[in-house]
Design an enzyme around this catalytic site. Structure first.
Site, short mmCIF file in Angstrom:
data_model
loop_
_atom_site.label_atom_id
_atom_site.label_comp_id
_atom_site.label_asym_id
_atom_site.label_seq_id
_atom_site.Cartn_x
_atom_site.Cartn_y
_atom_site.Cartn_z
N GLU B 142 0.86 -1.18 0.00
CA GLU B 142 0.00 0.00 0.00
C GLU B 142 0.90 1.24 0.00
OE1 GLU B 142 -3.39 -0.29 2.60
OE2 GLU B 142 -3.46 1.90 2.85
N ASN B 190 -3.62 -2.41 7.43
CA ASN B 190 -4.92 -2.80 6.86
C ASN B 190 -4.80 -4.29 6.59
OD1 ASN B 190 -6.08 -0.18 6.85
ND2 ASN B 190 -4.90 0.31 5.01
N LYS B 267 -4.45 -1.50 13.84
CA LYS B 267 -5.24 -0.38 13.32
C LYS B 267 -6.69 -0.80 13.50
CE LYS B 267 -6.17 2.31 9.11
NZ LYS B 267 -5.73 2.62 7.73
N GLU B 271 -10.72 4.06 9.40
CA GLU B 271 -10.86 3.92 7.94
C GLU B 271 -11.43 2.56 7.56
OE1 GLU B 271 -6.84 4.87 6.63
OE2 GLU B 271 -7.39 6.97 6.41
N ARG B 304 -2.77 1.91 17.30
CA ARG B 304 -2.70 3.19 16.57
C ARG B 304 -3.80 4.15 16.98
NH1 ARG B 304 -2.89 3.25 10.90
NH2 ARG B 304 -0.94 4.25 10.32
N LYS B 339 0.76 9.23 14.96
CA LYS B 339 1.44 9.87 13.83
C LYS B 339 1.97 11.24 14.24
CE LYS B 339 -1.19 7.55 10.20
NZ LYS B 339 -1.92 7.67 8.90
N ASP B 344 -2.46 13.56 8.90
CA ASP B 344 -1.99 12.33 8.27
C ASP B 344 -0.72 12.51 7.44
OD1 ASP B 344 -1.67 9.81 7.29
OD2 ASP B 344 -3.45 9.82 6.03
N GLU B 366 4.86 7.73 15.29
CA GLU B 366 4.87 7.01 14.01
C GLU B 366 5.21 8.00 12.91
OE1 GLU B 366 1.29 4.77 13.07
OE2 GLU B 366 1.73 4.78 10.92
N GLU B 372 4.41 8.90 0.87
CA GLU B 372 3.05 8.87 0.32
C GLU B 372 2.56 10.26 -0.08
OE1 GLU B 372 0.14 7.35 3.07
OE2 GLU B 372 -1.55 7.88 1.80
N TRP B 537 -12.36 13.57 3.31
CA TRP B 537 -11.44 13.02 2.33
C TRP B 537 -11.32 13.94 1.12
CZ3 TRP B 537 -12.90 7.04 2.25
CH2 TRP B 537 -12.46 6.47 3.46
#
Lengths: 692, 692
Positions: B142, B190, B267, B271, B304, B339, B344, B366, B372, B537
C-alpha cells in the site's frame, strides 16, 4: 525586468485588476465598429458595386467630425498606379474604383490609429496581392489550425452555397480589401482534378461574385494532370495538342462564368504532384502552355519554384538549379512563385537565391501566413519581422540595394506582372485564425503586400490599435482612467516584435532549420530519422551533428550552395568569421568548442539560445497578464491560455533539442541554463504535441 | 547563485565533465564495501549468532589500520541501556550481544565519515525501533513505490521461501541493524486475517530466523476480526471469553514458532478496519485483551491512535477526543502509536496534541518513511528535517523543554516500553527504495530512532559519505584530483536539508494541508470534492477557501483545536499575530489581503511560496548536474531523471494550486511569479500524475 519596476507596475495594475468586462467576440478583427457618427459621402464616378461598398464602409465606420462631407473621386492621375489613391483632408482620389475603396479603408485606419490624412499618396508595391488557401474540397485545410475551410464543406456538399457562406465571404472580402489584398487562390496547391468540373466552377463563380464588390479576384490551383483525371485524356503532356485544347476549353469555360478570373497557381513536379517532367517536358513547357490558354482573358500563371529531388545532397540548392537555366523563356504572364527561403518556411532562413538571380523572368515572393513551422495556432509569433527581414535582404544582384522587395516589385527589373502570395491562416473558427494574434499575420501580409517598405513596428502599432483599442461606448467606459498606450500598446507591441526571434531561439537558433518532429511540424524532432524515410524529410539531413560539431556545410568545401548568392554574400556566408551568427549553422559545420562572438563556445551559446527563447515566452506571459485590465475577457483568456501552451511547448523544444545535441557534444549544459524537465527518451517516445 | 560563482564552478567542473564511470548498482546503500584490510577480531562473550555477525561485518568492512586488533566485549555496565555500547579506541563494549553489533556498525560508520572513535558512549533513545511495512500478502505494498514486497510474493505463493528471499532478508536485516532498527511489522496495518493461519505463521518464523542474527524482531499487524474471519468464531468482541481464548491460543502458537516475537500492531476502528467499537467496547478493552494475551511472552501491543469519524467538523481533534479519556487505563505493554501530526503524514503539520498530553500511557511516534504525501519515489525529499522538527517541538506539557522526543523516550514520563515506528519505503527494486535519495529517509529514521537528538545535517553528512564517497579502488581512481567535499558533499547536503521545505513550498505552504488529488496522494487537487465523497477526504474540508480568505479556523471561534495544545501554544496558535506563519492556515482562516511579515498580502505570499518551491527544485537540478563528476553513471542518471520529474510536477502543483485559489481571491498573480503553463481546467480534467 527589474524587481522595482515590476513592483511599480504591479501596484499600478492591481488597482484595475479584474478583466475588462465588455464583450468582444473576436469576429470583427481589425474592422471593429463603434457607434457610427453621421457623415455625408459624395461619390464622383460611375456607379459601381465597389464604389457602393466604399461608401457603405465609410458610412458605417465613420468616427470623425460629425456631419463631415467626404468626397470619393475616380479620376486618372499619373502619380497613381492601379489601385493607388490619394487622401487630402476629406477627399479621396483614385484612378479606379478599387483605389477609392482602399483609400476609404486607409482613411479610416489613419483616423483610428492617429495618423495624418493630409497629402497621402499611396501606391501598392505589388499588382497582385494574393492569398493562397490550402483548402481541400473535403473542407479540411492542409496545415489549417483555425477550423475547416470557409469555401468548401465536404466533397459531397462542397459545391452548395448558403446564406451563411455569402455573409462570411463578404466579410472575408471586406477584411482583405481593408488591407489591400485583391486576390485569393481558394483551393489547395496539392490539387484535386474535380476543381475543374462544372459544379465546382459554378461554386468558384459564386465565390467570385461575393468578393468582387471588394475588388478581389479568384484564382484556382488546378491539378496538372487534370486533362487525364478530369478530362478523360490519355496524357497531360503540355505539348500534346489534345491537352492544349483541354486547357484552352477550360479557360474559356471559366471566363464565361468568371470574367475577372485571376488565373492559375501550379505546384508541379513537387512532393509527388504531377507536372511536365512526367512527360520529359520542362517547367517552361508546362507554364507557357497554361499561360497561353489564359492570355486571351488577361489571366496569369503563378508557377511554384518549390521543387526538390529526394536524393540530392542539398535541397536548398535545387530551385536555382532547376529554374535558372530557363530564365527568359517564360511567357510574360507567367510569374515564378518563390518561397522566402530556399528550404521551406522555416523559423529563419536566408532569402532564396532565386530572388534577383532570375533577371528576365517575373518572380514573386510566397510567404506563409499560417504558422505551419512557427507554432501553428498555439504560439504567439508575429511573422511581419520575418517577412520584413526577407524583403529588406540585399541580393546585390544589381548592386547594393537590390533587396528582395525591389527585385520582385518591378523597381529593379521590368515585369509585366508583379505579385506576392501569402498562404492563408483563415478558417471557420469564429475569430477566423484561432489565435487572436494570428490575425496580425494576415494583417501584416496585406500591409506588406501593399507597401513592402513598411516596418513591422508600424504594422504592429496599427493592428493593435485597430484590434484592441476601445471603440464601443462600453469598451471606452471600461478603459476610463487607464493609460492604454503605456499599459497596453507599448508592452504588447514589444512582445509582438520580439516574438519571432523568441521562436527562433527556442526552436532552431543559430541557423538550424527543419528540426521538427515528423508527426506534425510542431514539436522538436532533431533525432527523427526512421528507416526508409527520405533523408531530406528528416532533421539529421539538416543539422548534421556529430562528435565534432554541428551544422550544414554549404561552403565551397561542402555543397557550395553559397555560390548561388551574389558577392559579397557568397564570400560572407562562406567565411566562418564573417557569416552572420543567425545563419551560422545554415552555412557551416562548426566545432562544438568554436568560440562565438559572445566569448562562449558554440555549445554553450546554443544552449543559452534555447533557454533565452523559453524565458522570452515566459516574459510574454507576464506582459499579457499585465495587459488584462485593457482587454475583454474572451480575447484575454484565449490568448492567456495559448501563451501557457506556448511557454510549455517552448520548454519541450529546449529540452528535447539540448538533450539530443548533448549526445553529440558530450558537454555539460551551462549551469545558468534551466535544467530539462523531461528525459530525452521520453520526448523521443511520444509525438511532442502530445506532451501536456 | 551569483553568475560569477556559477562561472567559476562551471570552469572547475567542465574539466571533469563526463560521468564517473565506475560501477555502483545501488544495492548496497550505505553499506558499500571497499577491498577489506586485514583485521583481528577478539570476542569476549558467549558465542552467539549476533556476535558472529558482528565479527563478520567488522572483518569484511575493515578499512582501518591493517592488522589492528579489535576487541568486542559483552559486559554489564550501568551506563549502558539495552543495545547501548561504548567505543574506546579498538574496544567495543556492550551489555548485550546486539549492543556489540551496533557498536561495530558505529565504529565502521565513524571511521568512514571521519568521526572520532574515542570515548564513545551511545544508548538508544527508544527500546523498540520498528519499521512498519504496509505489505499485503498479494505482494503489493500500500503506497509502495519501490516494487513489490520483499516478504510476500502473492497470496498463492506467499508462504514459500527460497534462497533469494533468505539472501534479501539477511541484507535487509544488516542494513537495519547498521542504523539501529531492531524490529519490523512485516504486514500491512490494513490487515488480512490469513496472516494468523498456520502457513503464514511458518513464513513469519522463517523471516524471524533470517533477521535474528542482526538483532531484529518480527511483529505482526493482525486483523482485529481474526477470531471470526480466521478462527471461525461468531464474534471478535474483546470481552467475549471465546475471543480471549482465541488470542491466547494464537499467542501461544506464535511464540512456539518465534520465541522472540515482538508483538502486535493494531489499526482498529479506523478507515473501515474492524475494532472493539464494533461491539460497543473501547480501545482500552481491545488493546488490553491483546496485551494480556502477549504479556506472558514479553510481547507488546502497538495500538494506533489514527482514528477519525466521517462527519466530524475537525478531523485533527479526534485522536485526542477518543484517547485522552482512557489515559492511565492501558496495560503497561500497550503503546499508543501516534502519527507525528494530527491529520496524516502531511508535508507540514504541527505535532499531534496527544504527545505529552497522555501522561499515564506509553506513547510512541509514528513517522512515514515512504513519501506517500511527499512526492513518493519521484521527488527528492529528505524527511529527516521534518521528523527533527517534530521531535524537537516543545509540548510544554511538563514545562518548557517537554519536547515530543522527550515525552516519548521515557525521559519525561516513566514508560515500561518506549518505541518509535517508521512506515517503510522498501521494496524489491534492486536499490530497495527506487529513488536513491529515498534511502536517506530509511537511514534517517534509524538514526533518529537511535538518537532523537541528532541533527539532520549530521545524518545527511553521514549518509552522503557512506553512500557516495568512493570506497573501491575504481571509485577512488575516478575521484582522483577532485575535491569531493566542496564539489559534492557540501552542495548535495544543502540540497537535502532544503528539500522538505521546498516540498512544503510547492505543495502546501503556510499551513495548508491535505490538498492532494484524490487519485493517488501525489498531485494537486485542492478542488477535488465529488458528490457523495466523505468531506474529510476532500481538500476543501481543509483549505476552506472563500472570497474572503483561506484557512481552517481552529481557534476558539472555530473548532477550538488550539485548546488541545498546552499553553503557551494554545494562545500562540490562536493569535493571528503570533501563530508561526508556517502554521498560519492550519489554525486560522485569514483574509486574502492580510499583511504578512514580509509586507506582502497573504495572496501574494502564497503565490510566491509556490513559485519559490519550484525554483528550489530547479536549483536542486543544477546542484545534481554539477555533482555529475562525483557520481557513478547509474545513480547519477537515476537521480537526474527523477529530478526532472520532480521539477515538472512541482510546476504542476504551483500552477494548479495558484489558479484554483485565484478563483476565490480574484487577485492577480504577482508578476515576479512565473506564469502557469497549463489552464486550471486542464489540470482539473486529468489525474495530475498523468501530466508528462
Amino acid at each position: 525586468m527589474k524587481t522595482s519596476l515590476l513592483k511599480f507596475i504591479f501596484i499600478l495594475t492591481a488597482v484595475f485588476y479584474s478583466a475588462a468586462t465588455y464583450a468582444e467576440n473576436g469576429y470583427d478583427l481589425w474592422l471593429r465598429k463603434g457607434p457610427a457618427k453621421p457623415v455625408k459621402v459624395v461619390v464622383s464616378g460611375k456607379k459601381s458595386a465597389i464604389l457602393d461598398a466604399a461608401k457603405q464602409e465609410l458610412t458605417e465606420f465613420w468616427q470623425g467630425t460629425p456631419n463631415a462631407t467626404i468626397q470619393l473621386v475616380v479620376k486618372a492621375d499619373k502619380s497613381l498606379k492601379t489601385d493607388g489613391f490619394k487622401i487630402n483632408g476629406n477627399v479621396i482620389t483614385a484612378g479606379n474604383d478599387a483605389g477609392v475603396l482602399y483609400g476609404v479603408y486607409d482613411m479610416l485606419r489613419r483616423m483610428a490609429s492617429g495618423q495624418s490624412t493630409d497629402n497621402v499618396l499611396s501606391n501598392p508595391s505589388y499588382q497582385r496581392r494574393v492569398l493562397n488557401h490550402w483548402d481541400n474540397p473535403t473542407g479540411n485545410i492542409e496545415h489549417g489550425f483555425a477550423g475547416k475551410s470557409i469555401f468548401w464543406r465536404n466533397e459531397k456538399d462542397s459545391v452548395t452555397v448558403n446564406a451563411g457562406d455569402l455573409s462570411r465571404w463578404k466579410d472575408y472580402a471586406r477584411l482583405n480589401a481593408s488591407i489591400g489584398i485583391n486576390g485569393a487562390v481558394i483551393n489547395n496547391v496539392n490539387a484535386q482534378p474535380m476543381m475543374l468540373s462544372a459544379p465546382y466552377l459554378k461554386k468558384y463563380a459564386a465565390i467570385a461574385a461575393a468578393v468582387r464588390p471588394y475588388g478581389m479576384k479568384i484564382y484556382m490551383a488546378p491539378n496538372f494532370a487534370s486533362p487525364i483525371r478530369q478530362g478523360g485524356l490519355k496524357t497531360a503532356d503540355p505539348l500534346d495538342p489534345e491537352v492544349i485544347k483541354y486547357w484552352q476549353a477550360k479557360a474559356k469555360e471559366i471566363y464565361a462564368l468568371i470574367p475577372d478570373f485571376g488565373g492559375f497557381l501550379i505546384k508541379a513536379n513537387s512532393e509527388g504532384q504531377p507536372g511536365p517532367q512526367d512527360y520529359k517536358r520542362t517547367h517552361v513547357d508546362g507554364a507557357n502552355m497554361l499561360a497561353d490558354a489564359l492570355k486571351p482573358y488577361g489571366g496569369i500563371v503563378m508557377w511554384r519554384a518549390f521543387v526538390y529531388a529526394p536524393n540530392d545532397p542539398d535541397r536548398a540548392k535545387q530551385a536555382v538549379q532547376e529554374f535558372m537555366p530557363f530564365d527568359g523563356q517564360f511567357r510574360d504572364n507567367v510569374i515564378i512563385q518563390v518561397k522566402n527561403g530556399p528550404v521551406d518556411f522555416q523559423p529563419r532562413e536566408p532569402f532564396s537565391p532565386l530572388f534577383g538571380a532570375m533577371k528576365k523572368t517575373s518572380v514573386m515572393p510566397e510567404f506563409q501566413i499560417m504558422q505551419e513551422y512557427l507554432g501553428q495556432a498555439k504560439h504567439l509569433v508575429f511573422l511581419s519581422t520575418m517577412w520584413e527581414e526577407c524583403l529588406k535582404s540585399d541580393t546585390y544582384q544589381m548592386g547594393a540595394g537590390s533587396t528582395v522587395g525591389k527585385v520582385t516589385d518591378g523597381s529593379v527589373y521590368p515585369q509585366k506582372y508583379t505579385a506576392i502570395a501569402g498562404v492563408s491562416n483563415i478558417g471557420l473558427d469564429s475569430n477566423w485564425t484561432a489565435h487572436p494574434f494570428a490575425a496580425a499575420n494576415w494583417y501584416a501580409f496585406g500591409r506588406l503586400g501593399w507597401d513592402n517598405t513598411l516596418t513591422s513596428a508600424q504594422i504592429a502599432d496599427e493592428w493593435l490599435k485597430l484590434t484592441f483599442a476601445p471603440v464601443t461606448d462600453e469598451g471606452k467606459a471600461a478603459m476610463a482612467g487607464k493609460n492604454w498606450d503605456a499599459g497596453f500598446l507599448a508592452p504588447v507591441k514589444k512582445m509582438m516584435l520580439d516574438s519571432r526571434e523568441a521562436a527562433v531561439n527556442y526552436m532552431m537558433p543559430l541557423g538550424l532549420h527543419h528540426q521538427f518532429s515528423a508527426y506534425d511540424h510542431y514539436g522538436p524532432g532533431s533525432w527523427y530519422a526512421p528507416a526508409r524515410t527520405r533523408a531530406d524529410w528528416t532533421p539529421p539531413y539538416y543539422h548534421k551533428a556529430d562528435k565534432q560539431g554541428i551544422g550544414f556545410n554549404r561552403t565551397e568545401t561542402g555543397t557550395d550552395a553559397v555560390s548561388q548568392y551574389h558577392e559579397p554574400l557568397s564570400s560572407t556566408f562562406s567565411s566562418l568569421e564573417n557569416v552572420p551568427e543567425m545563419y551560422l549553422l545554415w552555412f557551416q559545420h562548426v566545432p562544438w568548442t568554436y568560440k562565438m562572438k559572445s566569448g562562449r563556445t558554440l555549445w554553450d551559446e546554443l544552449c543559452i539560445k534555447y533557454d533565452t527563447g523559453v524565458k522570452q515566452v515566459r516574459q510574454f506571459q507576464v506582459v499579457w497578464d499585465m495587459a488584462q485590465p485593457f482587454v475583454d475577457k474572451e480575447r484575454f483568456e484565449n490568448v492567456q491560455s495559448r501563451l501557457r501552451i506556448h511557454a510549455r511547448d517552448a520548454q519541450v523544444w529546449k529540452d528535447g533539442s539540448i538533450l539530443y545535441f548533448q549526445t553529440f557534444s558530450g558537454m555539460p549544459i551551462p549551469y545558468e541554463v534551466e535544467r530539462p524537465v523531461r528525459d530525452l527518451s521520453y520526448i523521443q517516445s511520444v509525438a511532442p504535441a502530445s506532451i501536456k
